[in-house]
Design a protein around this motif. Structure first.
Motif, PDB file in Angstrom:
ATOM      1  N   ARG A  94      21.360  47.514  70.461  1.00  0.00           N
ATOM      2  CA  ARG A  94      22.076  47.273  69.196  1.00  0.00           C
ATOM      3  C   ARG A  94      21.738  48.308  68.116  1.00  0.00           C
ATOM      4  N   PRO A  95      21.951  49.601  68.395  1.00  0.00           N
ATOM      5  CA  PRO A  95      21.510  50.637  67.468  1.00  0.00           C
ATOM      6  C   PRO A  95      22.341  50.802  66.195  1.00  0.00           C
ATOM      7  N   LEU A  96      23.554  50.298  66.146  1.00  0.00           N
ATOM      8  CA  LEU A  96      24.440  50.466  64.995  1.00  0.00           C
ATOM      9  C   LEU A  96      25.035  49.129  64.584  1.00  0.00           C
ATOM     10  N   GLU A  97      25.501  49.055  63.343  1.00  0.00           N
ATOM     11  CA  GLU A  97      26.297  47.901  62.916  1.00  0.00           C
ATOM     12  C   GLU A  97      27.703  48.070  63.476  1.00  0.00           C
ATOM     13  N   LEU A  98      28.286  46.978  63.960  1.00  0.00           N
ATOM     14  CA  LEU A  98      29.630  47.032  64.521  1.00  0.00           C
ATOM     15  C   LEU A  98      30.657  46.469  63.531  1.00  0.00           C
ATOM     16  N   ASP A  99      31.855  46.979  63.599  1.00  0.00           N
ATOM     17  CA  ASP A  99      32.973  46.599  62.731  1.00  0.00           C
ATOM     18  C   ASP A  99      33.513  45.232  63.163  1.00  0.00           C
ATOM     19  N   PRO A 100      33.384  44.208  62.351  1.00  0.00           N
ATOM     20  CA  PRO A 100      33.837  42.878  62.754  1.00  0.00           C
ATOM     21  C   PRO A 100      35.357  42.765  62.873  1.00  0.00           C
ATOM     22  N   ASP A 101      36.099  43.567  62.129  1.00  0.00           N
ATOM     23  CA  ASP A 101      37.558  43.452  62.167  1.00  0.00           C
ATOM     24  C   ASP A 101      38.144  43.853  63.513  1.00  0.00           C
ATOM     25  N   VAL A 102      37.591  44.895  64.137  1.00  0.00           N
ATOM     26  CA  VAL A 102      38.125  45.277  65.443  1.00  0.00           C
ATOM     27  C   VAL A 102      37.804  44.209  66.483  1.00  0.00           C
ATOM     28  N   ALA A 103      36.668  43.552  66.332  1.00  0.00           N
ATOM     29  CA  ALA A 103      36.321  42.472  67.261  1.00  0.00           C
ATOM     30  C   ALA A 103      37.247  41.275  67.075  1.00  0.00           C
TER      31      ALA A 103
END
Length: 194
Positions: A135-144
């Protein structure tokens, strides 16, 4: 689905490109939540799938493209992904491609539906890679959220047969974000890579 998936595909693509940049050589043989893939094989599939959707966008037969990239050096995954992404942008630039009939592994559909399906796959494999890399980066919740909506539309039943490339749905962990809910809906869980 009437949404233009190209903007969310671009965001999902930029996100996985940034994630691929973080891969260290010693991580390539590590496990992923996509249990049949180690990190190297997952990268090969991400690049190969991106090449496939570029061919589909250009009007070619998606079944004619192997969904794995061969011949990429261990230090070449980021560059291979960026090059494939350029092909996708060119292939899908014309608005007419969204309503054109295309052929993908799951059948004939519109370009809009095909590209939406590839958003779902890309975001799912982004989560797989993210988990495998710690989990090295924050992920974009909108694409999920977009990918989860597609997943529930195209795979509405939680039980899946052998002809579906995703396992039966699992319960999402309490308080799971959109990525966790997407992973669970597609039969994945973080414990496989930890």
């Amino acid at each position: 689905m009437n949404t233009d998936p190209r903007p969310v595909y671009a965001r999902a693509s930029a996100q996985v490109a940034a994630l691929i940049e973080t891969v260290r050589p010693e991580q390539l043989a590590g496990p992923t939540p996509c249990t049949e893939f180690d990190v190297r094989t997952l990268l090969s599939h991400i690049v190969g799938g991106t090449r496939r959707i570029a061919v589909v966008g250009a009007g070619g037969d998606g079944l004619a493209v192997r969904p794995f990239a061969d011949g990429v050096a261990d230090d070449g995954w980021a560059a291979a992904y960026v090059a494939a992404g350029r092909e996708v942008r060119r292939a899908w630039a014309d608005d007419a491609r969204l309503d054109a009939p295309v052929r993908v592994p799951w059948g004939e559909t519109t370009g809009r539906n095909a590209l939406s399906g590839y958003v779902m796959e890309k975001v799912t494999h982004t989560w797989d890679l993210w988990e495998a890399l710690g989990r090295p980066l924050e992920l974009d919740p909108d694409v999920a959220e977009f990918a989860l909506g597609v997943a529930r539309l195209v795979l509405p039943e939680p039980e899946r047969g052998d002809d579906v490339p995703f396992d039966s749905a699992r319960p999402a962990p309490e308080g799971a974000d959109a990525y966790g809910r997407l992973a669970a809906w597609l039969g994945r869980g973080p414990t496989a890579a930890r």
